[in-house]
Scaffold this motif. Structure first.
Motif, PDB file in Angstrom:
ATOM      1  N   LYS A 245      14.955   1.651   1.509  1.00 29.06           N
ATOM      2  CA  LYS A 245      15.865   2.483   0.722  1.00 29.06           C
ATOM      3  C   LYS A 245      15.194   2.962  -0.550  1.00 29.06           C
ATOM      4  O   LYS A 245      15.316   4.120  -0.944  1.00 29.06           O
ATOM      5  CB  LYS A 245      17.124   1.678   0.388  1.00 29.06           C
ATOM      6  CG  LYS A 245      18.188   2.439  -0.373  1.00 29.06           C
ATOM      7  CD  LYS A 245      19.430   1.558  -0.565  1.00 29.06           C
ATOM      8  CE  LYS A 245      20.526   2.295  -1.310  1.00 29.06           C
ATOM      9  NZ  LYS A 245      21.734   1.423  -1.476  1.00 29.06           N
ATOM     10  N   THR A 246      14.469   2.055  -1.213  1.00 31.66           N
ATOM     11  CA  THR A 246      13.779   2.369  -2.463  1.00 31.66           C
ATOM     12  C   THR A 246      12.487   1.583  -2.525  1.00 31.66           C
ATOM     13  O   THR A 246      12.436   0.429  -2.104  1.00 31.66           O
ATOM     14  CB  THR A 246      14.645   1.986  -3.685  1.00 31.66           C
ATOM     15  OG1 THR A 246      15.932   2.573  -3.561  1.00 31.66           O
ATOM     16  CG2 THR A 246      14.003   2.456  -4.982  1.00 31.66           C
ATOM     17  N   TYR A 247      11.434   2.208  -3.055  1.00 31.41           N
ATOM     18  CA  TYR A 247      10.178   1.498  -3.292  1.00 31.41           C
ATOM     19  C   TYR A 247       9.671   1.832  -4.684  1.00 31.41           C
ATOM     20  O   TYR A 247       9.509   3.000  -5.032  1.00 31.41           O
ATOM     21  CB  TYR A 247       9.120   1.870  -2.254  1.00 31.41           C
ATOM     22  CG  TYR A 247       7.739   1.336  -2.586  1.00 31.41           C
ATOM     23  CD1 TYR A 247       7.536  -0.033  -2.788  1.00 31.41           C
ATOM     24  CD2 TYR A 247       6.649   2.189  -2.725  1.00 31.41           C
ATOM     25  CE1 TYR A 247       6.283  -0.531  -3.105  1.00 31.41           C
ATOM     26  CE2 TYR A 247       5.396   1.700  -3.030  1.00 31.41           C
ATOM     27  CZ  TYR A 247       5.213   0.339  -3.233  1.00 31.41           C
ATOM     28  OH  TYR A 247       3.973  -0.151  -3.557  1.00 31.41           O
ATOM     29  N   ASN A 248       9.451   0.810  -5.478  1.00 29.96           N
ATOM     30  CA  ASN A 248       8.900   0.990  -6.828  1.00 29.96           C
ATOM     31  C   ASN A 248       7.571   0.260  -6.911  1.00 29.96           C
ATOM     32  O   ASN A 248       7.509  -0.966  -6.736  1.00 29.96           O
ATOM     33  CB  ASN A 248       9.864   0.424  -7.878  1.00 29.96           C
ATOM     34  CG  ASN A 248      11.163   1.191  -7.940  1.00 29.96           C
ATOM     35  OD1 ASN A 248      11.162   2.420  -8.031  1.00 29.96           O
ATOM     36  ND2 ASN A 248      12.286   0.492  -7.856  1.00 29.96           N
ATOM     37  N   LYS A 249       6.515   1.007  -7.176  1.00 23.47           N
ATOM     38  CA  LYS A 249       5.174   0.422  -7.264  1.00 23.47           C
ATOM     39  C   LYS A 249       4.827   0.132  -8.710  1.00 23.47           C
ATOM     40  O   LYS A 249       5.112   0.932  -9.606  1.00 23.47           O
ATOM     41  CB  LYS A 249       4.144   1.367  -6.647  1.00 23.47           C
ATOM     42  CG  LYS A 249       2.731   0.801  -6.601  1.00 23.47           C
ATOM     43  CD  LYS A 249       1.826   1.636  -5.721  1.00 23.47           C
ATOM     44  CE  LYS A 249       1.587   3.019  -6.290  1.00 23.47           C
ATOM     45  NZ  LYS A 249       0.612   3.784  -5.498  1.00 23.47           N
ATOM     46  N   ALA A 250       4.215  -1.017  -8.955  1.00 29.03           N
ATOM     47  CA  ALA A 250       3.838  -1.413 -10.310  1.00 29.03           C
ATOM     48  C   ALA A 250       2.340  -1.683 -10.363  1.00 29.03           C
ATOM     49  O   ALA A 250       1.774  -2.307  -9.461  1.00 29.03           O
ATOM     50  CB  ALA A 250       4.610  -2.663 -10.726  1.00 29.03           C
ATOM     51  N   SER A 251       1.701  -1.226 -11.413  1.00 29.68           N
ATOM     52  CA  SER A 251       0.280  -1.499 -11.618  1.00 29.68           C
ATOM     53  C   SER A 251       0.100  -2.965 -12.010  1.00 29.68           C
ATOM     54  O   SER A 251       0.923  -3.542 -12.725  1.00 29.68           O
ATOM     55  CB  SER A 251      -0.277  -0.582 -12.706  1.00 29.68           C
ATOM     56  OG  SER A 251      -1.648  -0.844 -12.935  1.00 29.68           O
ATOM     57  N   GLN A 252      -0.978  -3.603 -11.541  1.00 27.18           N
ATOM     58  CA  GLN A 252      -1.232  -5.008 -11.858  1.00 27.18           C
ATOM     59  C   GLN A 252      -2.712  -5.199 -12.143  1.00 27.18           C
ATOM     60  O   GLN A 252      -3.559  -4.908 -11.301  1.00 27.18           O
ATOM     61  CB  GLN A 252      -0.801  -5.900 -10.687  1.00 27.18           C
ATOM     62  CG  GLN A 252      -0.990  -7.387 -10.950  1.00 27.18           C
ATOM     63  CD  GLN A 252      -0.538  -8.259  -9.799  1.00 27.18           C
ATOM     64  OE1 GLN A 252       0.277  -7.839  -8.962  1.00 27.18           O
ATOM     65  NE2 GLN A 252      -1.069  -9.478  -9.713  1.00 27.18           N
ATOM     66  N   SER A 267      -9.160 -10.967 -13.096  1.00 25.94           N
ATOM     67  CA  SER A 267      -8.784  -9.552 -13.077  1.00 25.94           C
ATOM     68  C   SER A 267      -8.605  -9.072 -11.641  1.00 25.94           C
ATOM     69  O   SER A 267      -9.325  -9.508 -10.735  1.00 25.94           O
ATOM     70  CB  SER A 267      -9.856  -8.699 -13.758  1.00 25.94           C
ATOM     71  OG  SER A 267      -9.982  -9.034 -15.119  1.00 25.94           O
ATOM     72  N   VAL A 268      -7.632  -8.205 -11.453  1.00 29.00           N
ATOM     73  CA  VAL A 268      -7.478  -7.540 -10.159  1.00 29.00           C
ATOM     74  C   VAL A 268      -8.533  -6.440 -10.086  1.00 29.00           C
ATOM     75  O   VAL A 268      -8.702  -5.682 -11.047  1.00 29.00           O
ATOM     76  CB  VAL A 268      -6.068  -6.919 -10.020  1.00 29.00           C
ATOM     77  CG1 VAL A 268      -5.957  -6.132  -8.715  1.00 29.00           C
ATOM     78  CG2 VAL A 268      -4.999  -8.005 -10.085  1.00 29.00           C
ATOM     79  N   PRO A 269      -9.297  -6.344  -8.997  1.00 32.48           N
ATOM     80  CA  PRO A 269     -10.284  -5.261  -8.885  1.00 32.48           C
ATOM     81  C   PRO A 269      -9.645  -3.903  -9.150  1.00 32.48           C
ATOM     82  O   PRO A 269      -8.508  -3.650  -8.740  1.00 32.48           O
ATOM     83  CB  PRO A 269     -10.757  -5.375  -7.428  1.00 32.48           C
ATOM     84  CG  PRO A 269     -10.517  -6.811  -7.054  1.00 32.48           C
ATOM     85  CD  PRO A 269      -9.284  -7.210  -7.807  1.00 32.48           C
ATOM     86  N   LYS A 270     -10.340  -3.052  -9.866  1.00 31.93           N
ATOM     87  CA  LYS A 270      -9.774  -1.759 -10.251  1.00 31.93           C
ATOM     88  C   LYS A 270      -9.295  -0.960  -9.050  1.00 31.93           C
ATOM     89  O   LYS A 270      -8.313  -0.220  -9.135  1.00 31.93           O
ATOM     90  CB  LYS A 270     -10.803  -0.961 -11.045  1.00 31.93           C
ATOM     91  CG  LYS A 270     -11.044  -1.511 -12.450  1.00 31.93           C
ATOM     92  CD  LYS A 270     -11.926  -0.594 -13.266  1.00 31.93           C
ATOM     93  CE  LYS A 270     -12.083  -1.137 -14.691  1.00 31.93           C
ATOM     94  NZ  LYS A 270     -12.960  -0.261 -15.517  1.00 31.93           N
ATOM     95  N   SER A 271      -9.968  -1.134  -7.920  1.00 30.13           N
ATOM     96  CA  SER A 271      -9.589  -0.369  -6.729  1.00 30.13           C
ATOM     97  C   SER A 271      -8.218  -0.804  -6.190  1.00 30.13           C
ATOM     98  O   SER A 271      -7.594  -0.073  -5.423  1.00 30.13           O
ATOM     99  CB  SER A 271     -10.642  -0.560  -5.633  1.00 30.13           C
ATOM    100  OG  SER A 271     -10.761  -1.933  -5.285  1.00 30.13           O
ATOM    101  N   LYS A 272      -7.746  -2.002  -6.599  1.00 29.71           N
ATOM    102  CA  LYS A 272      -6.468  -2.513  -6.095  1.00 29.71           C
ATOM    103  C   LYS A 272      -5.346  -2.449  -7.134  1.00 29.71           C
ATOM    104  O   LYS A 272      -4.178  -2.637  -6.780  1.00 29.71           O
ATOM    105  CB  LYS A 272      -6.632  -3.979  -5.656  1.00 29.71           C
ATOM    106  CG  LYS A 272      -7.510  -4.171  -4.444  1.00 29.71           C
ATOM    107  CD  LYS A 272      -7.758  -5.658  -4.169  1.00 29.71           C
ATOM    108  CE  LYS A 272      -6.490  -6.414  -3.833  1.00 29.71           C
ATOM    109  NZ  LYS A 272      -6.754  -7.835  -3.518  1.00 29.71           N
ATOM    110  N   GLN A 273      -5.681  -2.209  -8.390  1.00 39.63           N
ATOM    111  CA  GLN A 273      -4.692  -2.329  -9.458  1.00 39.63           C
ATOM    112  C   GLN A 273      -3.474  -1.433  -9.260  1.00 39.63           C
ATOM    113  O   GLN A 273      -2.353  -1.810  -9.596  1.00 39.63           O
ATOM    114  CB  GLN A 273      -5.345  -2.049 -10.816  1.00 39.63           C
ATOM    115  CG  GLN A 273      -6.282  -3.149 -11.255  1.00 39.63           C
ATOM    116  CD  GLN A 273      -6.896  -2.899 -12.628  1.00 39.63           C
ATOM    117  OE1 GLN A 273      -6.518  -1.949 -13.327  1.00 39.63           O
ATOM    118  NE2 GLN A 273      -7.842  -3.744 -13.011  1.00 39.63           N
ATOM    119  N   ASP A 274      -3.683  -0.238  -8.725  1.00 38.45           N
ATOM    120  CA  ASP A 274      -2.576   0.697  -8.525  1.00 38.45           C
ATOM    121  C   ASP A 274      -2.212   0.861  -7.055  1.00 38.45           C
ATOM    122  O   ASP A 274      -1.483   1.789  -6.683  1.00 38.45           O
ATOM    123  CB  ASP A 274      -2.921   2.063  -9.131  1.00 38.45           C
ATOM    124  CG  ASP A 274      -3.069   2.000 -10.644  1.00 38.45           C
ATOM    125  OD1 ASP A 274      -2.187   1.419 -11.292  1.00 38.45           O
ATOM    126  OD2 ASP A 274      -4.071   2.504 -11.167  1.00 38.45           O
TER     127      ASP A 274
END
Length: 488
Positions: A245-252, A267-274
């Motif tokens: 119904k709804t999807y909200n993506k958050a940067s980490q 740290s989360v690898p930059k390629s995965k952060q978003d």
């Protein structure tokens, strides 16, 4: 030897009716395992073993002597008592037969995993967890990434001693439980090397919408989602047609992972952060398992999951017990504010309120919070609970609907908005604001003139305790009762 006398029980031999032997956590793990839910394999050191350990070392009179001279309403005394008792327990030897059974079971679990020393999670499961108020749920210690026979045995004993944490002792006294009739079981479970993990609610925890399932996910281990240290991705699944119904993506940018000394932040690898933590298909799969558990237990469930190399594991389930208190708050929320909000976050606890802002990012300054204010913070921890009980509303920069701030706010009946990103920068002490915890909207000024005040639901819910958060009593608290509320 039958199950009722056993010191060790494997998940395959455990059912929900075995709470007296393995506690609520252990019973749910066994029940799910036998339902065919993807639960990592493991065993429980039963409450029988704990009682034998206490008797073997003649600990009851030693512990009773310490408890008899303790004023449980004085935090300093309570902390000192807890420390003394736990030291006595942790220095006491485990009977040889029990230690050997634990070692044999751990070796067997390792052999099944094809490893010499499999990494396990060692958790506390008190037999009082199945009581009417479930006040013991999650109060004991949890240890992750434990390897080696001797380390597992030592952690089992640490779990036994966690029955006597200051927090647990206080509840035992206030609920008039007999300290020596409560048993402690210890589930030992193969640890999932979580690429991502999260929490699923089988009803919307804010709006009580029974047609929605909430799935929140973070990179790494799940502790950060509960602490509110990172804001999770959120899928809202429609039960009627099993669509997103709804999807909200958050940067980490940070995550908690396994390390040589149990866990560490990296740290989360930059390629995965978003990037999305899970696919829509995985979110729907989680939701369907959640609904299966909801139907089986005939109650809304709060479910913890972990994903390793694309494979889903369910690591815990427990009932959601804020449904009725949410309903009272929603019924009393008679009007909406028809004005564009100045800030938007995620709705976390229903209700509308207004007040003057007090910004607190360090629990050392909790005495700044006064009755009727709006607490604005980056995120909350258990140390914030005294302030959270005072204020009219809570706003955080980070976290989701399954974070500490959200769970505790729902539990206390305090409106809350989480994950605003910028609240601590946008507002300053003394600003007058209004928040709607049902919609996640925040406005400058007092806009509640036409809206009835929301009653606070003074009730202590097991979700407040079930994540094994560390607990410290702030020095400014005059009594432990101030911390937990007068109704205990």
């Amino acid at each position: 030897m039958n199950n009722k006398q056993a010191d060790i029980l494997w998940f395959k031999d455990i059912h929900f009716t075995d709470t007296n032997l393995v506690g609520g956590k252990g019973a749910n793990l066994g029940e799910m395992y036998n339902l065919g839910i993807p639960v990592p394999n493991g065993f429980c050191v039963t409450a029988n073993a704990y009682f034998k350990f206490i008797e073997f070392n003649n600990l009851k009179p030693k512990i009773k002597a310490i408890l008899d001279i303790t004023d449980f309403d004085q935090p300093d005394q309570l902390e000192a008592t807890s420390k003394k008792i736990r030291q006595i327990i942790n220095k006491s030897p485990i009977p040889r037969d029990i230690a050997q059974n634990i070692m044999k079971s751990y070796k067997r679990l390792s052999d099944w995993g094809g490893l010499r020393n499999v990494a396990v999670a060692v958790r506390t499961s008190a037999t009082a967890e199945d009581s009417a108020d479930a006040s013991f749920a999650g109060q004991g210690d949890t240890f992750l990434n434990v390897t080696g026979e001797s380390n597992v045995i030592n952690r089992v004993r640490d779990c036994w001693s966690s029955l006597f944490t200051s927090r647990s002792l206080f509840y035992q006294v206030k609920k008039k439980y007999d300290h020596f009739k409560i048993g402690v079981a210890v589930p030992v479970q193969k640890l999932v090397r979580s690429d991502s993990s999260g929490i699923c609610f089988t009803v919307n925890p804010v709006t009580n919408d029974k047609k929605e399932i909430i799935v929140e996910t973070v990179w790494g281990l799940g502790e950060y989602i509960v602490q509110g240290k990172v804001t999770p991705d959120q899928h809202i699944i429609n039960k009627t047609d099993w669509t997103v119904k709804t999807y909200n993506k958050a940067s980490q940018d940070i995550q908690l992972v396994r390390a040589a000394s149990e866990t560490k932040e990296v740290s989360v690898p930059k390629s995965k952060q978003d990037s999305s933590k899970i696919t829509d298909q995985m979110a729907i799969k989680i939701a369907k398992i959640g609904q299966k558990l909801h139907n089986h237990y005939a109650k809304p469930q709060d479910i913890e999951f972990a994903i390793e190399k694309g494979k889903l594991y369910i690591v815990q389930t427990r009932p959601i017990t804020t449904v009725e208190s949410n309903k009272i708050t929603l019924d009393n929320q008679k009007a909406n504010i028809n004005q564009i909000p100045d800030l938007k976050g995620d709705p976390a606890s229903p209700g509308t309120s207004s007040g003057k802002v007090v910004i607190i990012n360090n629990p050392k300054y909790l005495n700044k919070a006064q009755k009727g204010q709006i607490l604005v913070t980056e995120m909350t921890t258990p140390d914030f609970v005294p302030a959270m009980k005072k204020v009219n509303g809570i706003i955080t920069d980070r976290g989701g609907q399954t974070s500490h701030a959200a769970i505790v706010s729902r539990e206390l009946g305090v409106p809350c908005v989480v994950g605003t990103k910028t609240a601590t920068k946008l507002f300053k002490d003394g600003d007058l604001v209004t928040l709607n915890g049902t919609t996640g909207e925040i406005w400058k000024g007092d806009l509640t003139g036409s809206i009835s005040n929301q009653p606070k639901i003074e009730k202590v819910d097991p979700h407040l305790k079930n994540r094994n958060w560390p607990l410290k009593f702030p020095k400014e608290m005059s009594t432990v009762s101030d911390y937990f509320g007068p109704n205990l």
